[in-house]
Design an enzyme around this catalytic site. Structure first.
Site, mmCIF file in Angstrom:
data_model
loop_
_atom_site.group_PDB
_atom_site.id
_atom_site.type_symbol
_atom_site.label_atom_id
_atom_site.label_comp_id
_atom_site.label_asym_id
_atom_site.label_seq_id
_atom_site.Cartn_x
_atom_site.Cartn_y
_atom_site.Cartn_z
ATOM 1 N N ARG A 150 0.827 -1.217 0.000
ATOM 2 C CA ARG A 150 0.000 0.000 0.000
ATOM 3 C C ARG A 150 0.860 1.267 0.000
ATOM 4 N NH1 ARG A 150 -3.628 2.696 4.343
ATOM 5 N NH2 ARG A 150 -5.323 3.606 3.094
ATOM 6 N N HIS B 186 0.409 4.376 -2.531
ATOM 7 C CA HIS B 186 0.176 5.749 -2.055
ATOM 8 C C HIS B 186 1.334 6.677 -2.411
ATOM 9 C CE1 HIS B 186 -3.373 5.192 0.968
ATOM 10 N NE2 HIS B 186 -3.573 4.550 -0.163
ATOM 11 N N ASN C 184 -3.685 8.645 4.755
ATOM 12 C CA ASN C 184 -2.482 8.014 5.314
ATOM 13 C C ASN C 184 -2.383 8.096 6.834
ATOM 14 O OD1 ASN C 184 -1.472 7.320 2.755
ATOM 15 N ND2 ASN C 184 -0.476 9.321 2.513
#
Ligand code: HEM
Ligand SMILES: *[C@@H]1O[C@H](CO)[C@@H](O)[C@H](O)[C@H]1NC(C)=O
Ligand SMILES: *[C@@H]1O[C@H](CO)[C@@H](O)[C@H](O)[C@H]1NC(C)=O
Ligand SMILES: *[C@@H]1O[C@H](CO)[C@@H](O)[C@H](O)[C@H]1NC(C)=O
Ligand SMILES: *[C@@H]1O[C@H](CO)[C@@H](O)[C@H](O)[C@H]1NC(C)=O
Ligand SMILES: *[C@@H]1O[C@H](CO)[C@@H](O)[C@H](O)[C@H]1NC(C)=O
Ligand SMILES: *[C@@H]1O[C@H](CO)[C@@H](O)[C@H](O)[C@H]1NC(C)=O
Length: 328
Positions: free
Chosen positions: A62, A66, A91
């Site tokens: 992830r 991101h 986040n």
């Protein structure tokens, strides 16, 4: 007519060459002279991290996603600082694995100092995380350099939210050069990892003001389990596996879950159950649920595409010494 054909042809050649150039900047053997053991160093560090906590595979995967959606794959998410991407809504209290990236970087630096970017480390770590979770691997293209700025507002605007519809999510993928196939295949990353109550609790009791749970969450066992985990006004940081069938295994069960109404996030389940899905994503979900090789192959291609988002190459950016701060 003839002139316009010539002009089109000239454009075609120019654009083809630009594409070739753009692609030729990243290569699988970028560090073969400067850091020949890079691949095995990263693999070893990721293996160690997963021995401590299997979920770390999901967290590292992830992080790469991101990173790439905000100013390209430039390790901008790793930069510390209150105005950093780390504290953007998608986040904050959610993206994790920064200490593992530090450990990988330290191991890489001790073998080949000052040559391997944090952006490339994230890309290799993401691939290794998939492989060590039982998924199919791919050759990782390398040669990215690290950016100078984190972009908190960019993270807030570019990263998809679990409450968005397919049209809006697709627009965010298209903004970075990905398409509808990539939306579905990359969502398959949710075959590993966890999500917090904050991201799906709205589905469990009073979905969209209906005074009832989301009717597309068909599995009653799972609904009850999630309701117990995430009561109204409960601790929204508690987490559920994204794949209740095989939490830590990188397989195609995520898509089988969707077909059975066992998606955890609204943004997962709509890929199969929404009206929009009928003309967009549903057929791909069905394909991947029946054909694990089709999923593995498309996921691989989409990950390579995602890793190619706006890399800094040549003399742009820098090779950070510490992934958390730009070099002084
Ligand atoms: C399609 C749009 C997407 C949306 C709306 C979305 C949303 C989310 C949300 C809300 C979570 C839970 C975060 C938390 O509660 O802390 C999550 C977790 C996760 N996402 Fe996505 N995601 C999307 C696409 C992707 C893509 C493209 C990837 C990677 C290729 C990915 C990989 C993951 C992984 C592995 C986790 C688990 C992380 C962990 O356990 O630490 N997601 N996602
Ligand atoms: C991030 O989360 C912390 C702890 O929950 C919170 O205090 C802080 O305000 C959040 N930061 C931003 C920018 O929202
Ligand atoms: C931050 O991201 C937004 C959205 O991608 C972009 O328009 C903007 O130029 C970026 N800002 C910086 C300083 O990189
Ligand atoms: C989709 O995006 C539009 C424009 O930003 C916004 O007004 C709308 O609320 C979004 N809808 C969903 C379901 O995300
Ligand atoms: C998405 O792009 C890939 C190539 O990167 C292509 O094979 C695929 O057909 C595209 N999907 C859609 C829905 O356009
Ligand atoms: C469910 O949500 C709707 C709209 O937000 C609200 O009017 C209603 O009071 C809620 N029902 C319950 C039982 O809280
Ligand atoms: C997971 O899915 C597979 C394939 O559909 C099935 O054989 C297995 O029983 C499932 N396991 C659980 C725990 O749901």
């Amino acid at each position: 007519m003839k002139t316009s054909n010539n002009i089109s042809f000239a454009w075609f050649i120019t654009i083809s060459m630009l594409c070739l150039l753009a692609n030729s900047q990243l290569t699988t053997n970028f560090y073969s002279q400067s850091c020949p053991k890079l691949q095995s160093i990263v693999r070893r560090q990721v293996t160690m991290a997963l021995k401590t906590e299997m979920r770390m595979a999901a967290s590292l995967l992830r992080l790469h996603f991101h990173d790439c959606f905000v100013n390209g794959c430039d390790a901008s998410i790793l930069l510390d600082g209150a105005d950093g991407e780390k504290f953007a809504l998608p986040n904050n209290n959610s993206a994790r694995g920064y200490e593992v990236v530090d450990a990988i970087k330290t191991a890489v630096e001790s073998s080949c100092s000052g040559v391997v970017s944090c952006a490339d480390i994230l890309t290799i770590a993401a691939r290794d995380s998939v492989v060590l979770s039982g998924g199919t691997g791919w050759p990782v293209l390398l040669g990215r350099r690290d950016g100078f700025v984190a972009n908190q507002s960019g993270a807030n605007s570019n990263l998809p939210a679990p409450f968005e519809n397919i049209g809006n999510i697709t627009l965010k993928f298209e903004a970075v050069g990905l398409n509808l196939t990539d939306v579905v295949s990359l969502s398959g990353a949710h075959t590993i990892g966890q999500a917090s109550c904050a991201t799906f609790g709205n589905r469990l009791f009073n979905f969209s003001g209906t005074n009832a749970p989301d009717s597309t969450l068909l599995d009653q066992n799972m609904l009850t389990g999630l309701q117990n985990l995430c009561p109204v006004n409960g601790d929204s940081s508690r987490t559920s596996p994204l794949d209740w069938n095989s939490t830590d295994l990188f397989d195609n069960h995520y898509f089988q879950n969707l077909v059975k109404g066992r998606g955890v996030l609204e943004s997962d389940q709509i890929l199969y159950s929404s009206d929009e899905a009928l003309t967009t994503t549903r057929s791909l979900v069905e394909l991947y649920s029946n054909d694990k090789d089709a999923f593995a192959n498309d996921f691989k291609n989409s990950m390579i595409k995602m890793g190619n988002i706006q890399p800094l190459t040549g003399s742009a950016g820098e090779i950070r010494r510490n992934c958390r701060v730009v070099n002084s």
